[in-house]
Design an enzyme around this catalytic site. Structure first.
Site, PDB file in Angstrom:
ATOM      1  N   ARG A   1       0.780  -1.235   0.000  1.00 27.34           N
ATOM      2  CA  ARG A   1       0.000   0.000   0.000  1.00 27.34           C
ATOM      3  C   ARG A   1       0.810   1.283   0.000  1.00 27.34           C
ATOM      4  O   ARG A   1       0.274   2.345  -0.249  1.00 27.34           O
ATOM      5  CB  ARG A   1      -0.969  -0.021   1.184  1.00 27.34           C
ATOM      6  CG  ARG A   1      -2.077  -1.033   0.953  1.00 27.34           C
ATOM      7  CD  ARG A   1      -2.754  -1.401   2.239  1.00 27.34           C
ATOM      8  NE  ARG A   1      -1.799  -1.975   3.177  1.00 27.34           N
ATOM      9  CZ  ARG A   1      -2.083  -2.281   4.431  1.00 27.34           C
ATOM     10  NH1 ARG A   1      -3.277  -2.016   4.898  1.00 27.34           N
ATOM     11  NH2 ARG A   1      -1.182  -2.839   5.210  1.00 27.34           N
TER      12      ARG A   1
ATOM     13  N   ASP B   1       0.647 -13.989   1.071  1.00 24.09           N
ATOM     14  CA  ASP B   1       0.402 -13.766   2.495  1.00 24.09           C
ATOM     15  C   ASP B   1       0.725 -15.057   3.224  1.00 24.09           C
ATOM     16  O   ASP B   1       0.668 -16.136   2.644  1.00 24.09           O
ATOM     17  CB  ASP B   1      -1.052 -13.357   2.751  1.00 24.09           C
ATOM     18  CG  ASP B   1      -1.173 -12.627   4.081  1.00 24.09           C
ATOM     19  OD1 ASP B   1      -1.020 -11.397   4.106  1.00 24.09           O
ATOM     20  OD2 ASP B   1      -1.362 -13.297   5.104  1.00 24.09           O
TER      21      ASP B   1
ATOM     22  N   TYR C   1      -3.526 -17.510  14.122  1.00 25.41           N
ATOM     23  CA  TYR C   1      -4.640 -17.072  13.273  1.00 25.41           C
ATOM     24  C   TYR C   1      -5.694 -18.174  13.109  1.00 25.41           C
ATOM     25  O   TYR C   1      -6.896 -17.895  13.082  1.00 25.41           O
ATOM     26  CB  TYR C   1      -4.123 -16.626  11.900  1.00 25.41           C
ATOM     27  CG  TYR C   1      -3.418 -15.283  11.957  1.00 25.41           C
ATOM     28  CD1 TYR C   1      -4.154 -14.100  12.031  1.00 25.41           C
ATOM     29  CD2 TYR C   1      -2.036 -15.189  11.954  1.00 25.41           C
ATOM     30  CE1 TYR C   1      -3.524 -12.864  12.090  1.00 25.41           C
ATOM     31  CE2 TYR C   1      -1.391 -13.958  12.016  1.00 25.41           C
ATOM     32  CZ  TYR C   1      -2.140 -12.795  12.086  1.00 25.41           C
ATOM     33  OH  TYR C   1      -1.513 -11.576  12.158  1.00 25.41           O
TER      34      TYR C   1
END
Ligand code: CP3
Length: 342
Positions: free
Chosen positions: A30, A76, A153
């Site tokens: 980003r 990712d 996660y």
């Protein structure tokens, strides 16, 4: 194929370099308008990550725009749970979310060991495209999460400051925890080996949540699985980056990896003493890049001075923050190149 710029690989192997190689974690992303444009075109993060041509394009952008000495494949760490049968979503402004989590023996039973070709072929295809398009300009870094970070996660189901659901399982059901960690490890070893075959020149293992464990728990629930990975990968050099695990530096330094990543909480001199025989990577605070050029250059000069120019890969101590001006990242990279000339 011969690499035109193999500084990263020579530094990883402990060979002499004429200057220190530099790249940044999260360099593809980003911070770059060019990335945001391709992401817009893809429609979503997951669509971008699973479309090899587009993933390849944003992987190469920082090589052209920032002048880094390595590309890191755009993907990712959460593709491993996905490949094991636990899909994730990326929620805007919030981060990853798993609609289903793994908390019971039955949940665990429903997961498979990921098959890299069948389940993660899109990453391997992206690596092959990048390798071809880089045409030997710089090395290509592959990566995976460390089993403990992936465990966080998969059990918690989302990001968290404490990962208390994940840590609760370590205390209440160590047997389940070890079984899940082993299944993740088996998947990760196969995946990393496949990345090396597809063209990755170096593999980095991200233990982003290492710092939430006690030294004793780290020794039981994280280190042994990272060790299995290091012992299994002979194809290319491996970097272990365990964020926050200042207490485990000596033990990480004894693994069969080539490079140890440091965050900015870790003193450079002390780290050299604890890890005398390996290349170190890091470790400027990403917030240092909010300073002006003069301040950034002064920080880089101090950092290179403390590490020395050899057995060293310059980087930030964690991923670059999304609101960092790209010119400041370029200033960081140029300053490393300037101050590390031998
Ligand atoms: O340039 C690179 O370093 C390659 C790309 C890369 C991404 N994720 C892309 C990404 C890498 C190496 C990762 C690793 C990753 N992913 C880690 C380990 C490194 C770390 O930061 O500690 C972790 C913990 C994740 C999980 C993850 N992915 C989170 C928590 C988030 C949301 C918050 C955030 O940092 O953005 C993601 C999303 C993600 N992964 C983005 C990118 C570019 C942002 C998504 C977007 O563009 O909308």
């Amino acid at each position: 194929m011969n690499l035109q710029n193999d500084l990263l690989l020579r530094a990883a192997r402990g060979e002499r370099v004429e200057r220190t190689p530099v790249w940044t974690m999260r360099q593809a992303g980003r911070i770059l308008a060019e990335y945001r444009a391709v992401r817009e075109q893809a429609g979503s993060f997951i669509k971008l990550a699973t479309t090899p041509e587009l993933a390849a394009e944003v992987t190469i952008q920082p090589v052209d725009i920032l002048g880094v000495d390595a590309a890191i494949i755009f993907s990712d760490i959460l593709v491993i749970p996905e490949g094991m049968g636990l899909p994730y979503k990326m929620v805007e402004q919030r981060g990853p979310v798993f609609p289903r989590t793994v908390r019971t023996a039955a949940d665990l039973e429903s997961l498979r060991i990921a098959d890299p070709e069948a389940d993660l072929g899109y990453v391997l295809d992206a690596l092959k495209i990048v390798k071809k398009e880089l045409n030997g300009r710089v090395p290509l870094i592959g990566f995976a999460g460390a089993p403990f970070t992936i465990f966080c996660y998969m059990t918690e189901g989302k990001g968290s400051k404490t990962f208390s659901v994940a840590k609760k399982l370590l205390y209440t059901d160590p047997e389940f925890s070890h079984s899940l960690l082993q299944k993740i490890t088996d998947s990760t070893i196969a995946y990393l080996k496949a990345q090396a075959v597809a063209g990755a020149d170096l593999l980095q293992v991200f233990d982003s949540w290492a710092g939430i464990l006690s030294p004793e728990q780290y020794r039981e629930f994280s280190l042994p699985y990272i060790k299995q990975i290091c012992d299994a990968i002979h194809e290319v050099p491996v970097t272990v980056f365990a964020k926050g695990a200042f207490f485990a530096r000596k033990e990480i330094g004894e693994l069969s990896c080539s490079v140890v990543g440091l965050d900015w909480n870790m003193d450079i001199q002390e780290s050299r003493e604890l890890i005398p025989n390996k290349t170190l990577q890091g470790n400027l605070d990403p917030c240092a890049l909010y300073g002006n050029f003069e301040q950034i250059r002064a920080e880089v000069k101090k950092m290179v001075g403390a590490f020395g120019t050899q057995r060293y890969i310059a980087n930030l101590g964690h991923g670059v923050y999304p609101d960092t001006p790209p010119d400041n990242v370029r200033c960081f990279i140029d300053a490393v190149k300037e101050y590390s000339q031998v």
